[in-house]
Design an enzyme around this catalytic site. Structure first.
Site, PDB file in Angstrom:
ATOM      1  N   GLY A  14      -2.843  -6.597   4.425  1.00  0.00           N
ATOM      2  CA  GLY A  14      -3.953  -5.977   5.160  1.00  0.00           C
ATOM      3  C   GLY A  14      -5.247  -6.734   4.911  1.00  0.00           C
ATOM      4  O   GLY A  14      -5.529  -7.120   3.782  1.00  0.00           O
ATOM      5  N   ARG A  75       1.919  -9.609   7.697  1.00  0.00           N
ATOM      6  CA  ARG A  75       2.913  -9.192   6.699  1.00  0.00           C
ATOM      7  C   ARG A  75       4.224  -9.814   7.187  1.00  0.00           C
ATOM      8  O   ARG A  75       4.748  -9.416   8.219  1.00  0.00           O
ATOM      9  CB  ARG A  75       3.013  -7.669   6.652  1.00  0.00           C
ATOM     10  CG  ARG A  75       1.686  -6.957   6.345  1.00  0.00           C
ATOM     11  CD  ARG A  75       1.919  -5.483   6.090  1.00  0.00           C
ATOM     12  NE  ARG A  75       0.725  -4.666   6.239  1.00  0.00           N
ATOM     13  CZ  ARG A  75      -0.182  -4.436   5.284  1.00  0.00           C
ATOM     14  NH1 ARG A  75      -0.046  -5.004   4.117  1.00  0.00           N
ATOM     15  NH2 ARG A  75      -1.209  -3.658   5.508  1.00  0.00           N
ATOM     16  N   ASP A 106      -1.043  -6.336  -3.631  1.00  0.00           N
ATOM     17  CA  ASP A 106       0.202  -6.354  -4.404  1.00  0.00           C
ATOM     18  C   ASP A 106       1.316  -7.170  -3.752  1.00  0.00           C
ATOM     19  O   ASP A 106       1.968  -7.991  -4.408  1.00  0.00           O
ATOM     20  CB  ASP A 106       0.696  -4.896  -4.505  1.00  0.00           C
ATOM     21  CG  ASP A 106       0.765  -4.447  -5.937  1.00  0.00           C
ATOM     22  OD1 ASP A 106       0.198  -5.151  -6.795  1.00  0.00           O
ATOM     23  OD2 ASP A 106       1.409  -3.414  -6.179  1.00  0.00           O
ATOM     24  N   THR A 128      -7.951  -5.962  -1.476  1.00  0.00           N
ATOM     25  CA  THR A 128      -7.424  -4.841  -0.703  1.00  0.00           C
ATOM     26  C   THR A 128      -8.418  -3.690  -0.800  1.00  0.00           C
ATOM     27  O   THR A 128      -9.004  -3.467  -1.874  1.00  0.00           O
ATOM     28  CB  THR A 128      -6.039  -4.363  -1.192  1.00  0.00           C
ATOM     29  OG1 THR A 128      -5.809  -3.026  -0.706  1.00  0.00           O
ATOM     30  CG2 THR A 128      -5.919  -4.306  -2.706  1.00  0.00           C
ATOM     31  N   ASP A 130      -7.767  -0.770  -1.011  1.00  0.00           N
ATOM     32  CA  ASP A 130      -7.184   0.347  -1.773  1.00  0.00           C
ATOM     33  C   ASP A 130      -7.571   0.351  -3.258  1.00  0.00           C
ATOM     34  O   ASP A 130      -7.477   1.378  -3.908  1.00  0.00           O
ATOM     35  CB  ASP A 130      -5.648   0.310  -1.686  1.00  0.00           C
ATOM     36  CG  ASP A 130      -5.155   0.321  -0.252  1.00  0.00           C
ATOM     37  OD1 ASP A 130      -5.880   0.846   0.601  1.00  0.00           O
ATOM     38  OD2 ASP A 130      -4.043  -0.184  -0.003  1.00  0.00           O
ATOM     39  N   ASP A 132      -5.926  -0.677  -5.731  1.00  0.00           N
ATOM     40  CA  ASP A 132      -4.767  -0.025  -6.368  1.00  0.00           C
ATOM     41  C   ASP A 132      -3.924  -0.985  -7.211  1.00  0.00           C
ATOM     42  O   ASP A 132      -2.747  -0.742  -7.439  1.00  0.00           O
ATOM     43  CB  ASP A 132      -3.876   0.603  -5.275  1.00  0.00           C
ATOM     44  CG  ASP A 132      -3.344  -0.435  -4.298  1.00  0.00           C
ATOM     45  OD1 ASP A 132      -3.839  -1.587  -4.300  1.00  0.00           O
ATOM     46  OD2 ASP A 132      -2.439  -0.098  -3.522  1.00  0.00           O
ATOM     47  N   ARG A 174      -3.276   3.877   0.998  1.00  0.00           N
ATOM     48  CA  ARG A 174      -1.813   3.805   0.838  1.00  0.00           C
ATOM     49  C   ARG A 174      -1.323   4.913  -0.089  1.00  0.00           C
ATOM     50  O   ARG A 174      -1.577   6.074   0.209  1.00  0.00           O
ATOM     51  CB  ARG A 174      -1.404   2.423   0.325  1.00  0.00           C
ATOM     52  CG  ARG A 174       0.045   2.089   0.629  1.00  0.00           C
ATOM     53  CD  ARG A 174       0.380   0.705   0.161  1.00  0.00           C
ATOM     54  NE  ARG A 174      -0.194  -0.321   1.028  1.00  0.00           N
ATOM     55  CZ  ARG A 174       0.364  -0.735   2.157  1.00  0.00           C
ATOM     56  NH1 ARG A 174       1.492  -0.245   2.554  1.00  0.00           N
ATOM     57  NH2 ARG A 174      -0.208  -1.666   2.883  1.00  0.00           N
TER      58      ARG A 174
HETATM   59  O1  F6P Z   1      -3.532  -1.776   2.045  1.00  0.00           O
HETATM   60  C1  F6P Z   1      -4.571  -1.577   2.941  1.00  0.00           C
HETATM   61  C2  F6P Z   1      -4.176  -0.531   3.972  1.00  0.00           C
HETATM   62  O2  F6P Z   1      -5.233  -0.381   4.890  1.00  0.00           O
HETATM   63  C3  F6P Z   1      -3.774   0.824   3.391  1.00  0.00           C
HETATM   64  O3  F6P Z   1      -4.887   1.598   3.025  1.00  0.00           O
HETATM   65  C4  F6P Z   1      -2.971   1.387   4.517  1.00  0.00           C
HETATM   66  O4  F6P Z   1      -2.037   2.346   4.040  1.00  0.00           O
HETATM   67  C5  F6P Z   1      -2.255   0.172   5.034  1.00  0.00           C
HETATM   68  O5  F6P Z   1      -3.032  -0.948   4.668  1.00  0.00           O
HETATM   69  C6  F6P Z   1      -2.035   0.126   6.526  1.00  0.00           C
HETATM   70  O6  F6P Z   1      -1.262  -0.993   6.790  1.00  0.00           O
HETATM   71  P1  F6P Z   1      -1.087  -1.663   8.212  1.00  0.00           P
HETATM   72  O7  F6P Z   1      -2.260  -2.555   8.453  1.00  0.00           O
HETATM   73  O8  F6P Z   1       0.179  -2.443   8.096  1.00  0.00           O
HETATM   74  O9  F6P Z   1      -1.010  -0.555   9.226  1.00  0.00           O
END
Ligand code: F6P
Length: 331
Positions: A14, A75, A106, A128, A130, A132, A174
């Site tokens: 992300g 990803r 991560d 990130t 998050d 986290d 997340r």
């Molecule tokens: O890790 C960052 C984040 O925005 C999280 O807060 C969220 O759960 C996730 O990515 C969403 O992922 P994607 O961009 O794949 O929808």
């Protein structure tokens, strides 16, 4: 790797505000040492496909204030396979890349470890929204995302106050509640629900609102971390139990965008410079840059990935006390 001549840089997972100033710092620090910097588009997917270009110092002019990432991000499913990792390592060798700086969360670090196991040296920079990651007290993007969420909630409060409504706001993060907790405190939420803590809706939320109503307060902000889920059913229950109109807002991806804050620009710049120093130093090990006690350090990637991110209990306790004591002492 001492004497690296050519390094790759990618952003993966992300996007987070602050990835651009990190890229800028890496490129500038590398160029200053006469090291060629190869930009890899769309993370590990781009590496597998050889989607690369040379980055010069002037290519990164003025990018610090821009959200997102000029390198794009992705990803990659293919990179999760053994064949994908081997292919990526082969591309690195073919392109003459001595090492890679990987910016992300991560998943990005886990990918970096796989690449390191194929003989490609990698240095990770944590980014990130998050916040986290166990290995670091701070991840690039967190501060900007908190500010974005806080400003959005301030606006929700205006309308909630005008209508005597309860605003239930879902914040990203997340499986973690750091973003929700921080934002909830900053925006003065009446309650913050996070996945790290057991939730008692009656005691933590409904009771707080009821006590507020007794004293004439009929608007409330309830922050719910996305990892908790059930935001709509919680809102329905709150409306049913308190009699106050309740509205749900999912803040979503606006939290990932926008110009990086000063803190994120500076953290990204410091981490970027350190990453180049580490990658071009004597140590052959793959490492990650981390924030500890307000300073930037580095540590082995394998060790970093084993560390568990703990909730800031003091912050949670402070938040809880502020919420539950709102009406204390009133007649
Ligand atoms: O890790 C960052 C984040 O925005 C999280 O807060 C969220 O759960 C996730 O990515 C969403 O992922 P994607 O961009 O794949 O929808």
């Amino acid at each position: 790797m001492a004497g690296a001549q050519r390094i790759g840089i990618l952003t993966s997972g992300g996007d987070a505000p602050g990835m651009n100033p990190a890229i800028r710092a890496v490129v500038r620090a590398a160029v200053e040492q006469h090291i060629t910097c190869i930009g890899i588009r769309r993370g590990y997917a781009g590496l597998i496909n050889g989607d690369v270009f040379e980055l010069t110092g002037s290519d990164v002019d003025g990018i610090s204030r821009r959200g997102g990432t000029i390198l794009y991000t992705a990803r990659s499913e293919e990179f999760r396979t053994d064949e994908g990792v081997k292919k990526a390592a082969k591309v690195c060798k073919y392109l003459g890349i001595d090492g890679i700086i990987a910016i992300g969360g991560d998943g990005t670090f886990r990918g970096a470890l796989e690449l390191a196991r194929q003989g490609i040296r990698v240095v990770g920079i944590p980014a990130t929204i998050d916040n986290d990651m166990g290995c670091t007290e701070y991840t690039i993007g967190f501060d900007t995302a908190c500010n974005t969420a806080m400003e959005a909630i301030d606006k929700l409060r205006d309308t909630g106050q005008s209508h005597d409504r309860v605003s239930v706001v879902e914040v990203m993060g997340r499986n973690a509640g750091h973003l929700a907790l921080y934002t909830g405190i900053a925006a003065g939420a009446s309650a913050v629900l996070i996945p790290e803590k057991e939730i008692d809706l009656e005691q933590d939320v409904i009771d707080v609102i009821r006590r507020g109503c007794i004293h004439g307060r009929r608007h409330h902000i309830i922050v719910v971390a996305e990892g908790v889920g059930y935001v709509n059913s919680y809102a329905k229950e709150i409306e049913k139990q308190t009699g106050l109109e309740t509205r749900v807002t999912v803040l979503g991806y606006i939290q990932r965008g926008g110009a990086p804050s000063g803190r994120d620009r500076v953290s990204a710049s410091m981490m970027g410079v350190r990453a180049v120093n580490v990658l071009c130093g004597e140590d052959e090990e793959s490492r990650v840059i981390v924030a500890r006690n307000g300073r930037f350090e580095d540590m082995p990637i394998e060790e970093a990935l084993q560390m568990e991110r703990k909730l800031d209990e003091e912050m949670y306790a402070a938040c809880y006390r502020i919420n539950t004591s709102y009406h204390a002492g009133r007649k």
